[in-house]
Design a protein around this motif. Sequence first.
Motif, PDB file in Angstrom:
ATOM      1  N   SER A 145      10.074   4.364   9.938  1.00 24.60           N
ATOM      2  CA  SER A 145      11.016   5.052   9.052  1.00 24.60           C
ATOM      3  C   SER A 145      12.333   5.363   9.756  1.00 24.60           C
ATOM      4  CB  SER A 145      10.417   6.370   8.552  1.00 24.60           C
ATOM      5  OG  SER A 145       9.316   6.119   7.745  1.00 24.60           O
ATOM      6  N   ASP A 146      12.274   5.580  11.058  1.00 21.42           N
ATOM      7  CA  ASP A 146      13.474   5.914  11.824  1.00 21.42           C
ATOM      8  C   ASP A 146      14.270   4.688  12.264  1.00 21.42           C
ATOM      9  OD1 ASP A 146      12.867   8.587  11.577  1.00 21.42           O
ATOM     10  OD2 ASP A 146      11.897   8.730  13.543  1.00 21.42           O
ATOM     11  N   TYR A 147      13.740   3.498  12.017  1.00 21.18           N
ATOM     12  CA  TYR A 147      14.413   2.260  12.470  1.00 21.18           C
ATOM     13  C   TYR A 147      15.718   2.040  11.762  1.00 21.18           C
ATOM     14  CZ  TYR A 147      15.295  -2.678  13.258  1.00 21.18           C
ATOM     15  OH  TYR A 147      15.882  -3.874  13.589  1.00 21.18           O
ATOM     16  N   LEU A 193      -9.692   9.624   9.543  1.00 24.41           N
ATOM     17  CA  LEU A 193      -8.674  10.674   9.593  1.00 24.41           C
ATOM     18  C   LEU A 193      -7.952  10.662  10.940  1.00 24.41           C
ATOM     19  CD1 LEU A 193     -10.575  13.573   7.803  1.00 24.41           C
ATOM     20  CD2 LEU A 193      -8.526  12.398   6.966  1.00 24.41           C
ATOM     21  N   GLU A 194      -8.687  10.442  12.005  1.00 26.34           N
ATOM     22  CA  GLU A 194      -8.073  10.354  13.337  1.00 26.34           C
ATOM     23  C   GLU A 194      -7.163   9.130  13.425  1.00 26.34           C
ATOM     24  OE1 GLU A 194     -11.480  10.413  15.950  1.00 26.34           O
ATOM     25  OE2 GLU A 194     -11.787  12.574  15.690  1.00 26.34           O
ATOM     26  N   LEU A 195      -7.596   8.020  12.855  1.00 27.78           N
ATOM     27  CA  LEU A 195      -6.777   6.810  12.828  1.00 27.78           C
ATOM     28  C   LEU A 195      -5.508   7.037  12.001  1.00 27.78           C
ATOM     29  CD1 LEU A 195      -6.474   3.810  13.572  1.00 27.78           C
ATOM     30  CD2 LEU A 195      -7.822   3.274  11.528  1.00 27.78           C
ATOM     31  N   LEU A 196      -5.650   7.707  10.882  1.00 26.25           N
ATOM     32  CA  LEU A 196      -4.510   8.006  10.028  1.00 26.25           C
ATOM     33  C   LEU A 196      -3.506   8.901  10.749  1.00 26.25           C
ATOM     34  CD1 LEU A 196      -3.243   7.565   7.254  1.00 26.25           C
ATOM     35  CD2 LEU A 196      -4.561   9.519   6.434  1.00 26.25           C
ATOM     36  N   GLU A 197      -4.006   9.845  11.528  1.00 25.66           N
ATOM     37  CA  GLU A 197      -3.125  10.717  12.308  1.00 25.66           C
ATOM     38  C   GLU A 197      -2.262   9.889  13.266  1.00 25.66           C
ATOM     39  OE1 GLU A 197      -3.345  14.623  15.252  1.00 25.66           O
ATOM     40  OE2 GLU A 197      -5.173  13.875  14.308  1.00 25.66           O
ATOM     41  N   LYS A 198      -2.865   8.909  13.898  1.00 22.00           N
ATOM     42  CA  LYS A 198      -2.115   8.022  14.791  1.00 22.00           C
ATOM     43  C   LYS A 198      -1.157   7.133  13.994  1.00 22.00           C
ATOM     44  CE  LYS A 198      -5.781   7.935  18.214  1.00 22.00           C
ATOM     45  NZ  LYS A 198      -6.888   7.174  18.785  1.00 22.00           N
ATOM     46  N   ALA A 199      -1.610   6.683  12.840  1.00 19.38           N
ATOM     47  CA  ALA A 199      -0.779   5.810  12.007  1.00 19.38           C
ATOM     48  C   ALA A 199       0.478   6.529  11.515  1.00 19.38           C
ATOM     49  CB  ALA A 199      -1.589   5.281  10.822  1.00 19.38           C
ATOM     50  N   VAL A 200       0.375   7.818  11.264  1.00 20.12           N
ATOM     51  CA  VAL A 200       1.546   8.587  10.810  1.00 20.12           C
ATOM     52  C   VAL A 200       2.655   8.511  11.859  1.00 20.12           C
ATOM     53  CG1 VAL A 200       2.392  10.934  10.354  1.00 20.12           C
ATOM     54  CG2 VAL A 200       0.321  10.113   9.238  1.00 20.12           C
ATOM     55  N   LYS A 201       2.290   8.599  13.124  1.00 17.27           N
ATOM     56  CA  LYS A 201       3.288   8.505  14.198  1.00 17.27           C
ATOM     57  C   LYS A 201       3.932   7.121  14.221  1.00 17.27           C
ATOM     58  CE  LYS A 201       1.013  12.079  16.803  1.00 17.27           C
ATOM     59  NZ  LYS A 201      -0.022  12.398  17.715  1.00 17.27           N
ATOM     60  N   GLU A 248       0.823  -1.222   0.000  1.00 14.54           N
ATOM     61  CA  GLU A 248       0.000   0.000   0.000  1.00 14.54           C
ATOM     62  C   GLU A 248       0.855   1.270   0.000  1.00 14.54           C
ATOM     63  OE1 GLU A 248      -3.139   0.009  -0.750  1.00 14.54           O
ATOM     64  OE2 GLU A 248      -3.043  -2.173  -0.780  1.00 14.54           O
ATOM     65  N   VAL A 249       1.968   1.249   0.734  1.00 19.30           N
ATOM     66  CA  VAL A 249       2.863   2.408   0.727  1.00 19.30           C
ATOM     67  C   VAL A 249       3.441   2.597  -0.672  1.00 19.30           C
ATOM     68  CG1 VAL A 249       5.082   3.290   1.588  1.00 19.30           C
ATOM     69  CG2 VAL A 249       3.395   2.371   3.189  1.00 19.30           C
TER      70      VAL A 249
END
Length: 141
Positions: free
Chosen positions: A139-141, A125-133, A13-14
């Motif tokens: 990404s930082d791994y 949208l609220e779920l997506l906001e949490k998913a971004v975190k 999906e990404v």
Amino acid sequence: MKIHDLASALRLEVSKLHKTLRVHTKLSEGLSLSEITALSLLYFNGTVYPSELAEVLRIKAQSVSQVVALLDEKGLIVRTPSDIDKRKIALTLSMKGKHLVEESRRQRDSWLTEAMNATLNKQELELLEKAVKVLEKLSDY
């Protein structure tokens, strides 16, 4: 869903979203993924040497030379000899390159905002906001 299946679904999906965003960015037409990545790297890092570019792009020095030559030919970068070692060439974005990156980002953000407004409800949208975190942690791994 098993974690391996989740990883595979997330990757798919990404990847699809990334390709869709590229399709909706008119300014990057005619540029390869390596050239777009190089411009982005220069935008965020300022000055970069070809060897650093090769490392990030995971390509050989000869291939970097081709990428640099094409970006230079299109007026998107500026080559400057190093003050310390004249054999080294520092790469920076030209004003044209900077404007291209900024307009490309604006186009992608605009399309994504439109798509989110058209397809997602308030809870999504609220779920997506949490998913971004969560994605930032990956990404930082």
